[in-house]
Motif scaffolding. Structure first.
Motif, mmCIF file in Angstrom:
data_model
loop_
_atom_site.group_PDB
_atom_site.id
_atom_site.type_symbol
_atom_site.label_atom_id
_atom_site.label_comp_id
_atom_site.label_asym_id
_atom_site.label_seq_id
_atom_site.Cartn_x
_atom_site.Cartn_y
_atom_site.Cartn_z
ATOM 1 N N SER A 49 21.704 33.955 47.803
ATOM 2 C CA SER A 49 22.915 34.542 48.399
ATOM 3 C C SER A 49 23.195 35.943 47.862
ATOM 4 O O SER A 49 23.758 36.792 48.557
ATOM 5 C CB SER A 49 24.121 33.630 48.170
ATOM 6 N N VAL A 50 22.783 36.215 46.635
ATOM 7 C CA VAL A 50 22.973 37.547 46.036
ATOM 8 C C VAL A 50 22.217 38.610 46.835
ATOM 9 O O VAL A 50 22.602 39.770 46.864
ATOM 10 C CB VAL A 50 22.452 37.535 44.578
ATOM 11 N N PHE A 51 21.126 38.196 47.498
ATOM 12 C CA PHE A 51 20.256 39.142 48.205
ATOM 13 C C PHE A 51 20.419 39.051 49.727
ATOM 14 O O PHE A 51 19.528 39.430 50.472
ATOM 15 C CB PHE A 51 18.787 38.871 47.835
ATOM 16 N N LYS A 52 21.589 38.549 50.182
ATOM 17 C CA LYS A 52 21.722 38.252 51.609
ATOM 18 C C LYS A 52 21.560 39.480 52.502
ATOM 19 O O LYS A 52 21.228 39.353 53.678
ATOM 20 C CB LYS A 52 23.031 37.537 51.900
ATOM 21 N N ASP A 53 21.781 40.675 51.956
ATOM 22 C CA ASP A 53 21.595 41.897 52.754
ATOM 23 C C ASP A 53 20.156 42.400 52.726
ATOM 24 O O ASP A 53 19.796 43.282 53.500
ATOM 25 C CB ASP A 53 22.514 43.012 52.244
ATOM 26 N N ARG A 54 19.339 41.847 51.837
ATOM 27 C CA ARG A 54 17.985 42.390 51.665
ATOM 28 C C ARG A 54 16.887 41.395 51.995
ATOM 29 O O ARG A 54 15.768 41.786 52.312
ATOM 30 C CB ARG A 54 17.799 42.865 50.213
ATOM 31 N N LEU A 55 17.192 40.114 51.865
ATOM 32 C CA LEU A 55 16.173 39.082 52.087
ATOM 33 C C LEU A 55 16.697 38.020 53.043
ATOM 34 O O LEU A 55 17.854 37.601 52.952
ATOM 35 C CB LEU A 55 15.799 38.410 50.762
ATOM 36 N N HIS A 56 15.806 37.577 53.923
ATOM 37 C CA HIS A 56 16.189 36.597 54.942
ATOM 38 C C HIS A 56 15.174 35.464 54.942
ATOM 39 O O HIS A 56 14.022 35.651 54.558
ATOM 40 C CB HIS A 56 16.275 37.270 56.307
ATOM 41 N N GLU A 57 15.642 34.303 55.396
ATOM 42 C CA GLU A 57 14.792 33.122 55.411
ATOM 43 C C GLU A 57 15.116 32.309 56.652
ATOM 44 O O GLU A 57 16.271 32.260 57.079
ATOM 45 C CB GLU A 57 15.061 32.287 54.144
ATOM 46 N N LEU A 58 14.111 31.677 57.226
ATOM 47 C CA LEU A 58 14.370 30.777 58.340
ATOM 48 C C LEU A 58 14.997 29.497 57.788
ATOM 49 O O LEU A 58 14.968 29.240 56.584
ATOM 50 C CB LEU A 58 13.081 30.470 59.093
ATOM 51 N N GLU A 59 15.550 28.696 58.660
ATOM 52 C CA GLU A 59 16.237 27.485 58.216
ATOM 53 C C GLU A 59 15.261 26.515 57.544
ATOM 54 O O GLU A 59 14.164 26.263 58.040
ATOM 55 C CB GLU A 59 16.876 26.807 59.440
ATOM 56 N N ILE A 60 15.669 25.995 56.393
ATOM 57 C CA ILE A 60 14.834 25.022 55.660
ATOM 58 C C ILE A 60 15.062 23.629 56.244
ATOM 59 O O ILE A 60 16.203 23.176 56.349
ATOM 60 C CB ILE A 60 15.190 25.028 54.162
ATOM 61 N N SER A 61 13.969 22.964 56.623
ATOM 62 C CA SER A 61 14.097 21.602 57.151
ATOM 63 C C SER A 61 13.055 20.683 56.510
ATOM 64 O O SER A 61 12.625 19.702 57.090
ATOM 65 C CB SER A 61 13.919 21.611 58.672
ATOM 66 N N PHE A 62 12.634 21.051 55.282
ATOM 67 C CA PHE A 62 11.675 20.228 54.538
ATOM 68 C C PHE A 62 12.277 19.905 53.174
ATOM 69 O O PHE A 62 13.159 20.625 52.700
ATOM 70 C CB PHE A 62 10.323 20.954 54.399
ATOM 71 N N PRO A 63 11.807 18.835 52.524
ATOM 72 C CA PRO A 63 12.408 18.419 51.246
ATOM 73 C C PRO A 63 12.118 19.438 50.137
ATOM 74 O O PRO A 63 11.226 20.287 50.284
ATOM 75 C CB PRO A 63 11.718 17.082 50.932
ATOM 76 N N PRO A 64 12.859 19.366 49.029
ATOM 77 C CA PRO A 64 12.569 20.235 47.879
ATOM 78 C C PRO A 64 11.073 20.226 47.557
ATOM 79 O O PRO A 64 10.431 19.174 47.573
ATOM 80 C CB PRO A 64 13.395 19.605 46.752
ATOM 81 N N SER A 65 10.524 21.399 47.248
ATOM 82 C CA SER A 65 9.057 21.538 47.123
ATOM 83 C C SER A 65 8.531 21.229 45.726
ATOM 84 O O SER A 65 7.329 21.217 45.502
ATOM 85 C CB SER A 65 8.650 22.963 47.518
ATOM 86 N N TYR A 66 9.454 20.930 44.776
ATOM 87 C CA TYR A 66 9.068 20.748 43.365
ATOM 88 C C TYR A 66 10.122 19.884 42.696
ATOM 89 O O TYR A 66 11.275 19.945 43.094
ATOM 90 C CB TYR A 66 8.996 22.139 42.699
ATOM 91 N N PRO A 67 9.787 19.057 41.668
ATOM 92 C CA PRO A 67 8.487 18.781 41.051
ATOM 93 C C PRO A 67 7.942 17.410 41.501
ATOM 94 O O PRO A 67 8.455 16.366 41.115
ATOM 95 C CB PRO A 67 8.844 18.724 39.569
#
Length: 415
Positions: free
Chosen positions: A311-329
């Protein structure tokens, strides 16, 4: 595999990020499964341009695993599944004796035989060169002109005696579209107990500082500003304090201290009734929660409200909607494909992020909805402690020109 290019079809792009450290601890079992699932993803999406960003290449015991790295690379280059990719660029940071520079990053780029017009940028000569043949570069990546590589300075993570975190950047020109690809590995949470102390955690602040540094580097004045994708192991974690308060909202907390130093050794969260059932045990490297299903039900997306580091980088970085489970561990037991280890709170560490202009290109209205996929690889099998994450999309001829202008306009506007 990827058919002939046509203007209507567009150019298929597949971006993959994978922390592969586990593969070199148990190459016999894990590597075969990993490669099978990876090849299946390539077969399904049929990209013309494939970029794979790996972290922790060689695993923890790098010196002993070097031969496994070589065989992994050979397999990728010679496999039947990849035979239509007649050009490749592989960059492996293998110089583990150089503490000053070593990042254990590996960046793999494969180009399909039907893609005619692709060039790579030479940062020293400041010009693009046509990509021909297959090349593997390792050892002295610092002097390789087709990439920029940096390890984060020691003072970014002083409590970690020797960190391998950093980034590698490459730049590509595909038809009329120029873009940067950045392989990144940010700092982890060293202790669950420290992460729990405050919101946001001290580790979150360190990652924010490092990611800000990378974005400033790739958008400085030395080179033309172009759309960019940053993908790797960001080590983003859920806000520990808030997620634990939510998971243990009806529990009482008991603090266990060490006898000699009186430091907090363990936190035990117990139900106040229900036979004082233990809901969560928290130690430096233990996160033992009573019900792992919460991280899997509906792909764990109810916990995304605690995923705040971006959220700190909301003006600089974008991401598509996450629809998969946590990737780690994930468990590294080859029979436990969906099980999490009880070492850390599961989190979406592995991500594919992009600039505004890159996002606009990925989500262009003429792209069919189903042609853009953001997901993980090998959801049902053991892929090591991280599940690889991928983004598949298509770009159409002429898409790049308006996008290049968009980036400059976007960057010059006040953030």
């Amino acid at each position: 595999m990827a058919g002939k290019l046509t203007a209507a079809q567009g150019t298929g792009i597949l971006l993959v990020t994978a922390n592969v450290g586990s593969l070199f601890e148990d190459p016999e079992n894990l590597q075969k499964t990993w490669l099978r699932e990876f090849y299946q993803t390539v077969q399904t999406h049929k990209p013309h341009f494939l970029a794979v960003h790996c972290q922790e290449v060689g695993g923890k015991n790098y010196e002993a695993s070097m031969s496994h790295v070589d065989s992994f690379v050979k397999e990728l280059l010679s496999s039947d599944a990849m035979k239509e990719y007649n050009r490749a660029r592989i960059y492996l940071d293998e110089n583990y004796k150089s503490q000053e520079h070593f990042t254990a990053l590996g960046s793999f780029y494969f180009i399909h035989e039907s893609l005619k017009n692709i060039h790579q940028f030479d940062f020293k000569a400041k010009k693009f060169k046509k990509v021909v043949g297959k090349e593997t570069c390792s050892e002295t990546l610092e002097s390789t002109p087709t990439l920029e590589k940096e390890k984060f300075p020691q003072d970014y993570f002083p409590e970690c005696k020797w960190s391998r975190k950093g980034f590698i950047r490459t730049r590509w020109a595909l038809n009329d579209w120029t873009f940067d690809l950045v392989n990144i590995h940010l700092f982890h949470d060293a202790s669950n107990l420290v992460a729990w102390e405050r919101s946001p955690s001290v580790y979150s602040g360190t990652r924010q500082k490092a990611l800000g540094y990378v974005l400033d580097r790739i958008m400085d004045q030395r080179y033309e500003k172009v759309p960019y994708f940053v993908f790797g192991d960001f080590n983003f974690r859920l806000d520990s304090k808030q997620v634990i308060e939510s998971l243990c909202s009806t529990a009482t907390m008991q603090t266990v201290r060490t006898a000699d130093t009186n430091e907090v050794d363990k936190l035990i969260f117990q139900e106040s009734d229900n036979d004082r059932k233990v809901v969560l045990q928290l130690e430096k490297k233990l996160f033992n929660y009573v019900n792992q299903d919460v991280f899997r039900e509906n792909n764990g997306t109810s916990l995304l409200e605690f995923d705040k580091e971006l959220s700190v980088f909301k003006d600089r970085l974008h991401e598509l909607e996450i629809s998969f489970p946590p990737s780690y561990p994930y468990s590294e037991d080859s029979s436990q494909g969906k099980q999490y280890m009880n070492t850390r709170c599961p989190a979406w560490c592995d991500r594919i992020l992009m600039s505004a202009s890159a996002r606009d290109l990925v989500l262009k209205p003429e792209n069919e909805e189903k042609s853009v996929v953001y997901d993980n690889i090998g959801p049902n099998v053991c892929m090591g402690d991280h599940k690889p994450v991928f983004l598949s999309f298509r770009i159409t001829a002429g898409a790049g020109k308006c996008c290049q202008r968009g980036e400059n306009i976007f960057r010059e506007a006040p953030l």
